[in-house]
Design a protein around this motif. Structure first.
Motif, PDB file in Angstrom:
ATOM      1  N   ARG A  36       0.841  -1.192   0.000  1.00 55.25           N
ATOM      2  CA  ARG A  36       0.000   0.000   0.000  1.00 55.25           C
ATOM      3  C   ARG A  36       0.879   1.245   0.000  1.00 55.25           C
ATOM      4  O   ARG A  36       1.988   1.258   0.535  1.00 55.25           O
ATOM      5  N   ASN A  75      -4.798   5.939   2.800  1.00 58.69           N
ATOM      6  CA  ASN A  75      -4.303   5.202   1.643  1.00 58.69           C
ATOM      7  C   ASN A  75      -4.685   5.904   0.349  1.00 58.69           C
ATOM      8  O   ASN A  75      -5.724   6.576   0.266  1.00 58.69           O
ATOM      9  N   TYR A 123       0.549   5.407   0.994  1.00 57.52           N
ATOM     10  CA  TYR A 123      -0.336   6.216   1.821  1.00 57.52           C
ATOM     11  C   TYR A 123       0.347   7.512   2.259  1.00 57.52           C
ATOM     12  O   TYR A 123       1.576   7.646   2.196  1.00 57.52           O
TER      13      TYR A 123
END
Length: 497
Positions: free
Chosen positions: A162, A193, A164
């Motif tokens: 991810r 995110n 973010y």
């Protein structure tokens, strides 16, 4: 012409004679005062050019001798030294061990006086510290940060990644009082995110307040209160397997302590109270999973007595007793997990000045559960802290702590956790600071394999100017028994005042 010359020299001679006569009165008077005045008592104020410039009314020594009275004024006391926080806003705030985060008045490893008696250039107690905002008798130093990060996780469920943003707010509020001291520190972060997926976001917040009361020359009291929110880590033994979002933990704390010196003996008594509340976790299907059977209250009472062998070495003995009471008598698995704990340890405090301070202790801790089906847990405890500054601009911090944690369910009561924290900061330049951090957590279970978790990190902070920092950080976490690892890289800006 001769008459005129005699007339002009006569007044000059009279003035010189008058001045000489005045000196005969002034010199004996000042000598007598110098012999009878005590260092701690009032002293005779010396007239200077600055005093004359302000035209403050001040009777001369000749007038005092003529009237038989001498006007004495007390020596002005030095201005009170400001208390400063142990962390500078804009720098990373690491988790402290117990009371290691208390404010202190003296700079670590300060500059020594020069050989010729001159003054060193003024260097702030905390490099890069901002002047702050004056709020009455307090100084507020706020900071806001914005970083962009990437994270890659690998565990039994497969790899995930991810990207973010993290927005952080930090600040310290310190009192500027001649007596007593209040310090409030706050730190919070919100993760977001990229995209609509919210999995993996870990918001956190923490605020602590500490009031030091100077009750007397040998007695000091502390009142403290705090609040902390964090989301349970996926590598925690109590984390839910396969949950999309782990539960959050609200923790409220308060406490009071009093410390007094009895000659060579030093006594300390402290009471700590806590309240922990868990929020719902979220399953893969999106349904909430209640964790309210883990809500609990805690209390711990401890006492310490130490003997000062020397100002640098103080051996001590510490005893503590605590209790944990759950809101529900039985948890979801049908066990009564409320418990009582008892412990004792012996150790020594070491204070070698600005370069080395800390303490180390070894002891025994036992936890007994209300449910007879849950075995009691006992452990050999190792606790300690070390703050070492081998040279100016370099600081080493170590912390070791032993605790007994409770399982959230099942036929096991809990486990023993040994935690070692290490940190190194070094000023590469006056505006460039490098950081290295490390952590090892060893969890000892009764009925399963022990788990060891390793964490390492590094970072740089470049002070663009007094109010703006550029930061870069990287961290790696590895838990072999769970086949889990987590790599994070981030960079951003910190605006502080």
């Amino acid at each position: 012409m001769n008459v005129k010359g005699t007339a002009t020299r006569l007044p000059t001679s009279r003035k010189a004679a008058t001045l000489l006569l005045a000196c005969t009165f002034v010199c004996p008077l000042e000598s007598a005062l110098a012999q009878t005045a005590t260092p701690a008592g009032p002293t005779l104020r010396q007239a200077t050019s600055s005093d004359n410039a302000t035209a403050s009314p001040m009777p001369s020594a000749v007038d005092a001798a003529a009237t038989g009275a001498v006007q004495l004024t007390p020596t002005p006391s030095p201005p009170p030294q400001l208390w400063r926080p142990s962390n500078n806003p804009g720098d990373p705030i690491y988790e402290q061990q117990d009371e290691a985060g208390q404010p202190f008045a003296d700079a670590e490893n300060p500059y020594e006086p020069t050989v010729d008696g001159g003054e060193n250039p003024r260097i702030p107690a905390v490099p890069g510290q901002t002047p702050g905002i004056r709020v009455g008798t307090f100084v507020l130093r706020p900071a806001i940060s914005q970083t962009i990060n990437t994270e890659r996780q690998t565990n039994t469920g497969g790899p995930s990644r991810r990207n973010y943003l993290t927005t952080g707010i930090r600040g310290t509020l310190t009192s500027d009082w001649s007596r007593h001291a209040l310090t409030v520190t706050g730190d919070g972060a919100w993760e977001r995110n990229f995209g609509s997926d919210k999995d993996g976001e870990e918001p956190r917040a923490k605020i602590d307040a500490d009031l030091r009361l100077d009750l007397g020359g040998q007695t000091t009291a502390n009142l403290k209160a705090g609040y902390e929110f964090s989301r349970e880590d996926t590598t925690d033994p109590n984390a839910l397997t396969g949950a999309a979002v782990q539960g959050g933990e609200h923790r409220f704390t308060t406490g009071a302590s009093i410390e007094r010196d009895f000659g060579k003996l030093r006594g300390l008594a402290a009471l700590d109270l806590s309240r922990t509340v868990y929020t719902d976790a979220k399953g893969i299907d999106g349904r909430p999973i209640s964790l309210n059977d883990r809500d609990q209250n805690g209390a711990n009472l401890r006492g310490r007595i130490g003997y000062e062998l020397s100002p640098a070495l103080i051996p001590f003995l510490e005893l503590n007793v605590g209790t944990t009471k759950y809101d529900r008598r039985l948890d979801n698995s049908g066990y009564a997990r409320s418990s009582n704990s008892y412990g004792a340890k012996v150790g020594a405090e070491v204070d070698l000045g600005e370069k080395t301070r800390g303490e180390a202790a070894i002891g025994y801790l036992r936890k007994q559960y209300d449910d007879d089906r849950l075995d009691a847990i006992d452990a050999l405890t190792l606790d300690g802290t070390l703050n070492w500054s081998p040279q100016r601009g370099t600081n080493v911090n170590l912390g070791l702590r032993t605790t007994i944690e409770d399982f959230a369910g099942g036929p096991q009561g809990g486990w023993v956790s040994y935690r070692l924290d290490a940190g190194l900061t070094h000023e590469l330049r006056n505006n460039l600071v490098a950081r290295l951090t490390g952590q090892v957590v060893h969890r000892k279970f009764r009925a399963s394999e022990d788990a060891v978790e390793y964490t390492a990190g590094a970072g740089l902070t470049w002070g663009i100017n007094r109010y703006l920092d550029l930061t870069a950080d990287v961290s790696y976490q590895w838990t072999p028994v769970y086949d889990s690892n987590d790599l994070r890289v981030g960079a951003g800006l910190v605006l502080k005042r």
